[in-house]
Design a protein around this motif. Structure first.
Motif, PDB file in Angstrom:
ATOM      1  N   GLU A 184      -1.657  -6.259 -11.481  1.00 22.06           N
ATOM      2  CA  GLU A 184      -2.194  -4.998 -12.002  1.00 22.06           C
ATOM      3  C   GLU A 184      -1.137  -4.249 -12.817  1.00 22.06           C
ATOM      4  O   GLU A 184      -1.445  -3.657 -13.837  1.00 22.06           O
ATOM      5  N   ARG A 185       0.099  -4.311 -12.357  1.00 21.70           N
ATOM      6  CA  ARG A 185       1.177  -3.632 -13.105  1.00 21.70           C
ATOM      7  C   ARG A 185       1.395  -4.326 -14.445  1.00 21.70           C
ATOM      8  O   ARG A 185       1.645  -3.668 -15.458  1.00 21.70           O
ATOM      9  N   ASN A 186       1.302  -5.656 -14.456  1.00 22.75           N
ATOM     10  CA  ASN A 186       1.476  -6.375 -15.713  1.00 22.75           C
ATOM     11  C   ASN A 186       0.351  -6.077 -16.690  1.00 22.75           C
ATOM     12  O   ASN A 186       0.562  -6.068 -17.904  1.00 22.75           O
ATOM     13  N   LEU A 189       4.607   3.191 -15.940  1.00 25.67           N
ATOM     14  CA  LEU A 189       5.594   4.140 -15.408  1.00 25.67           C
ATOM     15  C   LEU A 189       5.082   4.856 -14.158  1.00 25.67           C
ATOM     16  O   LEU A 189       5.864   5.308 -13.331  1.00 25.67           O
ATOM     17  N   LYS A 190       3.744   4.960 -14.049  1.00 25.89           N
ATOM     18  CA  LYS A 190       3.165   5.669 -12.891  1.00 25.89           C
ATOM     19  C   LYS A 190       3.218   4.824 -11.619  1.00 25.89           C
ATOM     20  O   LYS A 190       3.127   5.362 -10.523  1.00 25.89           O
ATOM     21  N   PHE A 191       3.350   3.513 -11.774  1.00 27.30           N
ATOM     22  CA  PHE A 191       3.364   2.641 -10.593  1.00 27.30           C
ATOM     23  C   PHE A 191       4.579   2.963  -9.720  1.00 27.30           C
ATOM     24  O   PHE A 191       5.700   3.064 -10.206  1.00 27.30           O
ATOM     25  N   THR A 230       0.833  -1.203   0.000  1.00 30.44           N
ATOM     26  CA  THR A 230       0.000   0.000   0.000  1.00 30.44           C
ATOM     27  C   THR A 230       0.869   1.256   0.000  1.00 30.44           C
ATOM     28  O   THR A 230       0.522   2.261  -0.621  1.00 30.44           O
ATOM     29  N   SER A 231       2.013   1.172   0.689  1.00 29.04           N
ATOM     30  CA  SER A 231       2.874   2.361   0.781  1.00 29.04           C
ATOM     31  C   SER A 231       3.557   2.671  -0.552  1.00 29.04           C
ATOM     32  O   SER A 231       3.989   3.793  -0.778  1.00 29.04           O
ATOM     33  N   PHE A 232       3.669   1.681  -1.461  1.00 30.98           N
ATOM     34  CA  PHE A 232       4.352   1.916  -2.744  1.00 30.98           C
ATOM     35  C   PHE A 232       3.733   3.103  -3.494  1.00 30.98           C
ATOM     36  O   PHE A 232       4.439   3.937  -4.039  1.00 30.98           O
ATOM     37  N   ASP A 233       2.402   3.128  -3.544  1.00 31.61           N
ATOM     38  CA  ASP A 233       1.726   4.216  -4.251  1.00 31.61           C
ATOM     39  C   ASP A 233       0.950   5.138  -3.322  1.00 31.61           C
ATOM     40  O   ASP A 233       0.628   6.252  -3.696  1.00 31.61           O
ATOM     41  N   ALA A 272       0.225   5.820  -8.424  1.00 33.61           N
ATOM     42  CA  ALA A 272      -0.824   5.323  -9.323  1.00 33.61           C
ATOM     43  C   ALA A 272      -2.030   4.871  -8.497  1.00 33.61           C
ATOM     44  O   ALA A 272      -1.863   4.165  -7.503  1.00 33.61           O
ATOM     45  N   LEU A 273      -3.223   5.322  -8.944  1.00 28.25           N
ATOM     46  CA  LEU A 273      -4.429   4.942  -8.184  1.00 28.25           C
ATOM     47  C   LEU A 273      -4.659   3.431  -8.254  1.00 28.25           C
ATOM     48  O   LEU A 273      -5.060   2.810  -7.271  1.00 28.25           O
TER      49      LEU A 273
END
Lengths: 157, 519
Positions: free
Chosen positions: B285-287, B295-297, B91-94, B301-302
């Motif tokens: 989700e990133r894949n 790139l937003k991840f 969760t902290s990543f984004d 990124a929401l």
């Protein structure tokens, strides 16, 4: 050879499994139990063997990378030892001075050990809390808390 | 099933039980926000309180605390980049980058909506999946139960992470060993008591859970010197709006749906739990994202925030499926709940659905209420709940220590238990420093007694032969699944190592060819 965390862990559990296995063999059996398919020693014996096998597997497959050695720098073992000693003292205090005073001493000691030195904060954070918890337990929940052996000896039980 | 839903609904809507959901969610959120203390510690701290309640209310309180702690962990991940538990690390990543962009309010709201949707979808699937699975498992015999316990224990070890499988298995066996201390239930002979009368009844589950998860976790923060660290002050003024635009909702809706179902399925696997679900959902989700979105991840990124949040809540719900239907906990937290249920004299498993329908259904229904409470009560109150974190650590830590110790003492009134807690804490700290996982140990301890009884029964029925393991197709099937589950992680590791070695060899070959060419 570098000794890493997995080696230490593997050795500890290997020793534990040997000791456990020895004691498992000393569990008293009921007459005729040795002919039964299952008795009080069955599971402990199996667990001792399993733990021994897994410990050896851990020793053989131990990672020897740079981050795998046990580093104890930066850990405050002295403070943890004091805190745990305080926990043990709390158990003795419960028997001797009762719940209320033991709680009070434990909290003040804990705050002090962790760096709180202001007398006002020490008292404000511990006295109302200890009294409140004691009142809730004894008056609200009607739990009997023994007054402590010291009070019994001084004032009679 | 409708009867059951009404039974559950009538139990869950009782004012006292509703209060338990609210109290649980609040307490869980607060404890979950404290860095280092996760859902396991939060639920462990609640056990002594639940001993005074009836089983339904106790489990409802624990479920509320579980949800609250996961939500609290997300809040501290977003606001101060300090995940309260492993399942909210992603969760902290984004989430934290969003907070840095003065969109903390939006990130918190998104996390709450995603958690709510994840939890709700999870609760709905659970509503149908649990009774179906429970009715199938009613035909289980002692041999099947024994095989099931083996599956549960091996699955927890198998999902414990890279290079940790053997350590987790050792800890499981260690837990089984601790479970053998005390009087043997089949023969009545004392085992490993060393003549000590306090060990005749064995080591209590409450004592072990509190010492390894509440006391040890708190002492570890002191050991690492975290009690001296000052919490980063949350700037509540720059929280920003908590509203999401229609486009944003449209943008994340498929992500939330996907991640919820995915999270639930991962959560159902014994041992997988919310942490793995959140990491996998984020990766998935990133894949799936376009190159531009990828790139937003990691930068706010929401979709990167919604995916793990929906997945971890759905997985928390999913982990109740094996607990309620098979009696096998899906995670460390549900392992503690299993112990609490056993302490109530309730045996989770297929019979729970028949013998205690009120407990079974009220837990499922109250999960939905828990999600609702988190959304409509906790979210608006986050700025106020987080103020509780202002209490200085030197004050907070002794108080948590006190609650852990007295929680155990007030059940047994035996000061020997406090000495035992101190000893177990020392052992647990040493094992943690050597990177041994604690949850498999607790699981082994809880399942140890039941497993031994089922093994004894199965062996006596089959006249001492181990044929019972392959006589019934169902038992054989479960044993095969257990073996496969156990073999997959080491095999995958081996394949990855070989691939890496091959890759290195190819690189070296290419480098040699280049240097030869240059020469």
């Amino acid at each position: 050879m570098n000794i890493c965390k997995d080696h230490i862990g593997g050795l500890i559990f290997l020793l534990l499994s040997v000791a456990y296995g020895v004691y498992a063999g000393q569990i008293p059996l009921l007459p005729g139990d040795e002919f039964e398919p299952f008795h009080a020693q069955t599971v402990p014996n199996a667990l001792a063997l399993l733990c021994g096998g897994l410990s050896i597997a851990l020793l053989l497959t131990a990672e020897r990378g740079e981050g795998s050695t046990l580093k104890l720098h930066g850990y405050d073992f002295a403070l943890v030892a004091k805190l745990l000693a305080q926990v043990v003292l709390f158990a003795f205090a419960l028997q001797w001075v009762g719940f209320l005073l033991a709680t009070l001493f434990f909290l003040i000691g804990g705050f002090w050990l962790l760096g709180e030195r202001r007398i006002k904060t020490l008292l404000l954070a511990s006295v109302p809390f200890s009294a409140g918890i004691w009142l809730i337990l004894t008056q609200l929940l009607d739990i009997y808390l023994a007054p402590g052996a010291l009070f019994n000896q001084l004032f009679g039980g | 099933m409708l009867d059951g839903i009404f039974t559950g609904l009538s139990t869950a809507v009782m004012p006292f039980n509703l209060m338990m959901v609210v109290v649980g969610c609040f307490a869980g959120t607060f404890i979950g926000m404290l860095p280092g203390l996760g859902p396991i510690s939060a639920v462990a701290l609640m056990i002594p309180i639940t001993y005074g309640l009836d089983p339904s209310s106790g489990i409802i309180l624990m479920a509320g605390v579980y949800y609250g702690a996961v939500f609290g962990g997300s809040t501290s991940s977003i606001l101060i980049n300090a995940p309260g538990c492993a399942s909210t690390v992603v969760t902290s990543f984004d989430g934290y980058p969003l907070a840095q962009q003065k969109q903390a309010g939006k990130a918190l709201a998104l996390a709450a909506y995603s958690s709510f949707t994840g939890g709700t979808i999870g609760a709905i699937i659970l509503l149908f999946a649990a009774p179906a699975l429970a009715s199938v498992s009613l035909s289980f015999q002692s041999s099947d139960y024994f095989a099931l316990m083996i599956l549960g224990l091996t699955a927890v070890a198998a999902f414990s992470g890279k290079g940790q499988v053997i350590k987790a298995l050792i800890m499981t066996v260690f837990g089984l060993m601790i479970a053998t201390v005390g009087t043997d239930t089949t023969s009545g002979t004392p085992r490993f008591t060393f003549g000590n009368i306090d060990l005749i009844d064995g080591i209590s589950f409450l004592l072990l859970a509190m010492a390894t998860f509440a006391l040890t976790e708190v002492v570890m923060t002191v050991l690492k010197g975290q009690h001296k660290e000052k919490d980063e002050q949350m700037d509540m003024a720059s929280l920003g709006s908590m509203k999401l635009s229609r486009e944003e909702v449209k943008h994340i809706a498929p992500t939330v749906g996907r991640s919820s179902v995915f999270g639930f399925l991962v959560g159902v696997l014994p041992g997988a739990g919310a942490t793995i679900a959140s990491f996998l959902a984020y990766g998935l989700e990133r894949n799936l994202a376009s190159a531009k979105e990828k790139l937003k991840f990691g930068k706010g990124a929401l979709r990167g925030l919604a995916a793990p949040e929906s997945a971890n809540n759905a997985a928390s719900t999913g982990s109740f499926v094996p607990l309620l239907t098979l009696g096998i906990p899906g995670s460390g937290t549900t392992a503690i709940m299993l112990g609490a249920l056993i302490a109530y004299g309730i045996q989770p498993g297929p019979r729970l659905f028949v013998d205690n329908p009120d407990v079974f259904w009220s837990v499922i229904i109250s999960m939905y209420f828990g999600n609702l409470v988190l959304l409509i009560l906790n979210l608006p109150l986050i700025p106020y709940i987080s103020r509780l974190l202002v209490i200085p650590r030197p004050i907070l830590i002794p108080l948590i220590l006190f609650f852990s110790i007295t929680g155990v003492y007030l059940v047994s009134f035996n000061s020997f238990d406090i000495h035992m807690m101190a000893i177990i804490t020392v052992i647990a700290i040493a094992l943690k420093l050597l990177e041994f996982p604690m949850a498999p140990m607790l699981l082994g301890f809880i399942l140890g007694g039941i497993m031994e009884n089922n093994l004894a029964r199965a062996l006596v029925i089959s006249d001492g032969s181990f044929d019972f393991l392959w006589d019934r197709p169902l038992t054989l099937g479960i044993v095969v699944v257990a073996i496969v589950v156990l073999c997959i992680p080491p095999l995958l590791e081996l394949v990855n190592k070989r691939r890496a070695n091959k890759g290195q060899a190819t690189d070296r070959g290419a480098e040699a060819a280049i240097s030869e060419g240059e020469g």
